[in-house]
Design a protein around this motif. Sequence first.
Motif, PDB file in Angstrom:
ATOM      1  N   GLY A 196       0.813  -1.214   0.000  1.00  0.00           N
ATOM      2  CA  GLY A 196       0.000   0.000   0.000  1.00  0.00           C
ATOM      3  C   GLY A 196       0.844   1.260   0.000  1.00  0.00           C
ATOM      4  N   ASN A 197       2.057   1.165   0.538  1.00  0.00           N
ATOM      5  CA  ASN A 197       2.951   2.326   0.544  1.00  0.00           C
ATOM      6  C   ASN A 197       3.633   2.514  -0.795  1.00  0.00           C
ATOM      7  OD1 ASN A 197       2.395   2.867   3.172  1.00  0.00           O
ATOM      8  ND2 ASN A 197       4.189   1.803   3.977  1.00  0.00           N
ATOM      9  N   LEU A 198       3.852   1.399  -1.470  1.00  0.00           N
ATOM     10  CA  LEU A 198       4.634   1.411  -2.689  1.00  0.00           C
ATOM     11  C   LEU A 198       3.798   1.849  -3.888  1.00  0.00           C
ATOM     12  CD1 LEU A 198       7.563   0.611  -2.838  1.00  0.00           C
ATOM     13  CD2 LEU A 198       6.864  -1.730  -3.339  1.00  0.00           C
ATOM     14  N   ALA A 199       2.553   1.360  -3.932  1.00  0.00           N
ATOM     15  CA  ALA A 199       1.738   1.528  -5.129  1.00  0.00           C
ATOM     16  C   ALA A 199       1.552   2.983  -5.565  1.00  0.00           C
ATOM     17  CB  ALA A 199       0.389   0.835  -4.949  1.00  0.00           C
ATOM     18  N   ILE A 257      -9.944   2.250   4.208  1.00  0.00           N
ATOM     19  CA  ILE A 257     -10.046   1.631   2.893  1.00  0.00           C
ATOM     20  C   ILE A 257      -8.680   1.527   2.236  1.00  0.00           C
ATOM     21  CG2 ILE A 257     -11.043   1.894   0.585  1.00  0.00           C
ATOM     22  CD1 ILE A 257     -13.442   3.273   2.224  1.00  0.00           C
ATOM     23  N   HIS A 258      -8.334   0.320   1.819  1.00  0.00           N
ATOM     24  CA  HIS A 258      -7.027   0.074   1.211  1.00  0.00           C
ATOM     25  C   HIS A 258      -7.066   0.198  -0.305  1.00  0.00           C
ATOM     26  CE1 HIS A 258      -5.449  -2.428   4.854  1.00  0.00           C
ATOM     27  NE2 HIS A 258      -6.066  -1.332   5.217  1.00  0.00           N
ATOM     28  N   ARG A 259      -8.169  -0.256  -0.875  1.00  0.00           N
ATOM     29  CA  ARG A 259      -8.242  -0.279  -2.334  1.00  0.00           C
ATOM     30  C   ARG A 259      -9.664   0.078  -2.745  1.00  0.00           C
ATOM     31  NH1 ARG A 259      -6.879   0.262  -7.020  1.00  0.00           N
ATOM     32  NH2 ARG A 259      -5.952  -1.297  -8.387  1.00  0.00           N
ATOM     33  N   THR A 260      -9.769   0.886  -3.789  1.00  0.00           N
ATOM     34  CA  THR A 260     -11.070   1.296  -4.320  1.00  0.00           C
ATOM     35  C   THR A 260     -11.075   1.090  -5.829  1.00  0.00           C
ATOM     36  OG1 THR A 260     -11.164   3.060  -2.657  1.00  0.00           O
ATOM     37  CG2 THR A 260     -12.685   3.227  -4.504  1.00  0.00           C
ATOM     38  N   LYS A 271     -17.481   6.405 -16.074  1.00  0.00           N
ATOM     39  CA  LYS A 271     -16.261   6.887 -15.424  1.00  0.00           C
ATOM     40  C   LYS A 271     -15.691   5.736 -14.614  1.00  0.00           C
ATOM     41  CE  LYS A 271     -16.568  11.474 -16.067  1.00  0.00           C
ATOM     42  NZ  LYS A 271     -15.580  12.232 -16.818  1.00  0.00           N
ATOM     43  N   LEU A 272     -14.397   5.518 -14.746  1.00  0.00           N
ATOM     44  CA  LEU A 272     -13.739   4.506 -13.934  1.00  0.00           C
ATOM     45  C   LEU A 272     -13.180   5.181 -12.693  1.00  0.00           C
ATOM     46  CD1 LEU A 272     -11.728   2.628 -16.711  1.00  0.00           C
ATOM     47  CD2 LEU A 272     -14.079   2.234 -15.926  1.00  0.00           C
ATOM     48  N   LEU A 273     -13.213   4.452 -11.597  1.00  0.00           N
ATOM     49  CA  LEU A 273     -12.663   4.967 -10.347  1.00  0.00           C
ATOM     50  C   LEU A 273     -11.557   4.033  -9.889  1.00  0.00           C
ATOM     51  CD1 LEU A 273     -12.737   6.690  -7.701  1.00  0.00           C
ATOM     52  CD2 LEU A 273     -14.580   5.177  -6.919  1.00  0.00           C
ATOM     53  N   GLN A 274     -10.408   4.613  -9.568  1.00  0.00           N
ATOM     54  CA  GLN A 274      -9.258   3.857  -9.095  1.00  0.00           C
ATOM     55  C   GLN A 274      -8.739   4.500  -7.826  1.00  0.00           C
ATOM     56  OE1 GLN A 274      -7.501   1.258  -9.785  1.00  0.00           O
ATOM     57  NE2 GLN A 274      -8.016   0.639 -11.876  1.00  0.00           N
ATOM     58  N   GLY A 275      -8.460   3.721  -6.798  1.00  0.00           N
ATOM     59  CA  GLY A 275      -7.893   4.304  -5.593  1.00  0.00           C
ATOM     60  C   GLY A 275      -7.001   3.341  -4.839  1.00  0.00           C
ATOM     61  N   VAL A 276      -5.951   3.885  -4.237  1.00  0.00           N
ATOM     62  CA  VAL A 276      -5.105   3.136  -3.310  1.00  0.00           C
ATOM     63  C   VAL A 276      -4.956   4.006  -2.071  1.00  0.00           C
ATOM     64  CG1 VAL A 276      -2.855   2.100  -2.835  1.00  0.00           C
ATOM     65  CG2 VAL A 276      -3.784   2.037  -5.150  1.00  0.00           C
ATOM     66  N   ARG A 277      -5.452   3.481  -0.932  1.00  0.00           N
ATOM     67  CA  ARG A 277      -5.483   4.308   0.283  1.00  0.00           C
ATOM     68  C   ARG A 277      -6.117   5.666  -0.047  1.00  0.00           C
ATOM     69  NH1 ARG A 277      -0.676   1.907   3.008  1.00  0.00           N
ATOM     70  NH2 ARG A 277      -1.605  -0.010   3.769  1.00  0.00           N
ATOM     71  N   GLU A 278      -5.445   6.795   0.307  1.00  0.00           N
ATOM     72  CA  GLU A 278      -6.146   8.077   0.129  1.00  0.00           C
ATOM     73  C   GLU A 278      -6.005   8.673  -1.271  1.00  0.00           C
ATOM     74  OE1 GLU A 278      -3.048   7.218   1.926  1.00  0.00           O
ATOM     75  OE2 GLU A 278      -4.207   8.011   3.600  1.00  0.00           O
TER      76      GLU A 278
END
Length: 405
Positions: free
Chosen positions: A141-144, A335-338, A350-357
Amino acid sequence: MNSDMDFDDDAPPMLVSADQPDDAENLSNHVDDLNLTRVPITIITGYLGAGKTTLMNYILNERHGKKIAVILNEFGDSADIEKSLTVSQEGQQVEEWLELANGCLCCSVKDTGVSAIESLMEKRGAFDYILLETTGLADPGNLAPLFWVDDGLGSTIYLDGIVTLVDAKNIIRCLSEPTPDETQADENSTTEHAHGPHLSTAHLQISHADVIVINKADLVSEAELEQVKARISSINALAKIHVTEHSKVPALEGVLLDLHAYDQVDADSIDFASKGHSHLDPAISTTTLTLPPLSSAQLDKLDTFLRNILWTRFFISHPEAEGVSVESAGSRPEIHRTKGRLVMQEGGVKLLQGVREVFEFIDAADVGASNDGASADRGNGKIVFIGRNLVPAALQKTLEDAVLA
Ligand SMILES: Nc1nc2c(ncn2[C@@H]2O[C@H](COP(=O)(O)OP(=O)(O)OP(=O)(O)O)[C@@H](O)[C@H]2O)c(=O)[nH]1
Ligand SMILES: [Zn+2]
């Protein structure tokens, strides 16, 4: 080309050219002019002994006809400032060295990691793929987000996906009993996120994975394997699962390479995630929320909702828990992944992509069309969250109040 690096801790790494203005748009044009192809990087993670090295050796020795750079990010007792990197091409392997500020790619990637890879490519010619093996204790999660570099920054590499290897024989135990050294793990991995006692490194690695390889299948029975699959799907229902012996993955494309896990959101995987998977794991789960077609004003409200929930982790009360003490009547979701696909009223997706914040909306007007009709529910938008303290009914209500009201 990287003569003028910006070491500001908050600034993502930039490809800086001495004869170009320091401006993102011009930089990306400059990259286009040079006809540089952006090279995908796949992060390989997994618990100690899961079979990562076995996987790397398998890939390096296969005749795949591709130029793959393999970076090992083991943290040893020495604070080496150079990392071993093996470039494999047509079964030939060349050892190279990557110079890093403090020896750890995950800590220094922001400053020097990306530029180190870029300058190496200038020297050796572009790679087709880069595989980065992280240590057994890393928190992906820190790296991505560090590799999830915007187009506009003109970087020559982009994050293709995260692959997590798990040991079929040990994974259930790893999830149930965090080992003592996990609590004091890599200092970099948990400082920003106070995780509860039952969140193991294995949880972090599985929740951030786009692909999960269940290795050492030879060491478990059919029934145990099914148990492992069910537990993993309950944590991360978005990831594709492959079962292997000695890390012999069935293919490279689609399994380790060409995953497009951060620039596409595949409708089938969202559908699979929303099918409802039992909450077998007490620490992390996958939850799907639905939304009707949105106006652009509602999309703005959704943006605000996501900022609130991902950045400030506000308290969400459970509608079914009236009269119960505050402690047990609500939760702060982590939340870790969205991922999401949002249907727009004016047409398009619309696509939504998230990693942490970190999150972003991506236009996908033409991406979804080919999948239309595969599911009766395609007319609605869906958001999938992977994380802790996710109470589906409470989240859905909070979402509707924020976006549709
Ligand atoms: N029985 C069995 N053993 C395996 C399998 N895959 C790997 N191993 C063995 O498991 C051990 C650990 O494998 P590695 O590939 O070194 O694992 P790793 O994830 O790189 O380990 P670290 O670098 O220590 O984190 C080795 O002795 C492998 O030979 C498998 O599918 N079945
Ligand atoms: Zn580190």
